[in-house]
Design an enzyme around this catalytic site. Structure first.
Site: not given
Length: 437
Positions: A281-283, A325, A356-357
């Protein structure tokens, strides 16, 4: 084994198409996908009986079409992903008992719309909680036209996990995913109560699987198949195949990976005295390296008289992985001065977005630590290219700061094909309602 995508300091074309031409046609920011890379990654996995694409990695309809035509099946994790898969040509239910489901709904819950769709269309369900089995059984029993026997897969939490980040670890006692392995008998009893057969087992413990954890998964899969019994005719390895983002990263040995799982499959076949289908089940593995995010350098400045800061017109509203991450994405610069042989000195630079972060930084490590990256000296108007952006790029985007969604462009045989137009202001606000007076 795949050859890593090359990202030299200066990059002038993608899949044979000049970057300035891409920018001229579509502006920035823009996502670009190399179709040939997607297909080469897909063909790497053809030893498996079923390659089931985890579309959450990149769910553009054109990408789904490409993989469907190549022979992939698809995984859906929401009601709208079911609808996407159907729109791209995947059949919602098998036409015969022997046919492998083209769509599998995998989740830990049913929201109400997803449950309705699965029941209406007969979508095969991979249940990650016992409550899902109860809810599916009740919904099926309430319909007069339910065709039995109904088959499901169960996703099992084997009691341990693995991942390149704690946020991508999907196994163990602190993970929300899957039915706890000690609760398998309960899941069987609940399924039996509603006349549902458990015909498939699925284990996914996180991204970046290594062979130590893989061997554990294989051993546990055999144990769990022994508990469920002879009704099992499909096992799924899950996904999580690693992607090479930077020096030191390594591809998994696909042949060895397959051999471990194939050995497990054969052992289960011997136990059950019947054939067992092996799914993967690769993504990310299929689409990450096909994708690039192109952004224009809109400002270059120093802070404190030392490090250079490159400020782009793309931010974490386009590519959230570095902020979420601390993920590393390879970067190159495409000079827009028109000098083909121009050389640029390599300098340490912080690469940032426009939002604005303070967390809107592409060169950061997990925990939010801002770091520099050796980069060619950039000037306003140059194009910064972020590689390995085909997975969890556009799909994790947002309209934060009322930024518009970027377009998506496919390169096929050196031809540019727009597979998503840039969002417009009218589309941005079309569901909002002004108050009267």
């Amino acid at each position: 084994m795949p050859v890593p995508v090359q990202m030299p300091p200066i990059l002038r074309e993608i899949a044979g198409v000049p970057i300035p031409e891409i920018v001229r046609q579509f502006g920035t920011p823009v996502f670009v996908y190399d179709e040939a890379r997607i297909l080469s990654q897909f063909h790497d996995l053809e030893a498996f009986d079923v390659i089931r694409y985890a579309q959450k990695a990149c769910s553009n309809l054109a990408i789904l079409q490409i993989l469907h035509k190549a022979g992939a099946k698809v995984d859906a994790v929401s009601a709208m992903e079911i609808r996407r898969a159907i729109a791209a040509g995947f059949k919602p239910r098998p036409e015969t008992e022997e046919e492998i489901p083209e769509i599998v709904y995998t989740a830990d819950i049913f929201d109400r719309e997803a449950l309705d769709l699965c029941v209406e269309y007969g979508v095969h369900v991979n249940c990650g909680s016992i409550d899902m089995i109860h809810q599916l059984g009740k919904a099926l029993n309430a319909r007069e036209d339910t065709e039995y026997p109904v088959e499901i897969t169960i996703r099992i939490n084997p009691g341990f996990g693995h991942g390149h980040s704690q946020k991508t670890n999907t196994g163990g006692p602190l993970s929300k995913h899957g039915i706890w392995y000690q609760d398998i008998p309960t899941a069987m009893a609940v399924a039996g109560k509603y006349g549902i057969a458990i015909t498939g087992l699925h284990i996914h413990i996180g991204s970046g699987t290594d062979f130590e954890h893989l061997a554990q998964c294989c051993s546990k899969m055999k144990d769990f198949a022994m508990v469920v019994g002879s009704s099992v005719h499909t096992i799924s390895t899950g996904g999580g195949l690693p992607t090479v983002y930077k020096d030191g990263d390594e591809y998994v040995d696909i042949q060895k990976y397959f051999e471990l799982w194939d050995r497990t499959r054969c052992e289960i076949e011997q136990m059950n005295q019947s054939p067992v289908t092996l799914e993967i089940e690769p993504g990310r593995y299929l689409v990450a390296e096909s994708g690039y995010l192109l952004a224009e350098v809109r400002a270059v400045k120093t802070q404190g008289g030392t490090d250079l800061f490159y400020l782009l017109d793309a931010g974490f509203n386009n590519l959230a992985r570095p902020m979420l991450y601390g993920s590393f994405h390879p970067m190159s610069l495409c000079p827009m001065s028109g000098e083909p042989n121009e050389e640029r000195p390599i300098v340490p630079a912080v690469v940032c977005g426009p939002l604005c972060e303070s967390g809107d930084v592409f060169t950061q490590e997990e925990g939010g630590y801002v770091v520099t990256r050796p980069m060619p000296r950039a000037w306003t108007g140059d194009i910064l290219v972020m590689g390995c952006a085909g997975a969890y790029g556009f799909v994790m985007g947002s309209n934060y700061n009322s930024k518009l969604y970027a377009p998506e462009v496919l390169i096929r045989d050196k031809q540019l094909i727009c597979v998503r137009k840039r969002q417009t202001f009218e589309q941005l606000i079309e569901n909002e309602i002004l108050l009267d007076g």
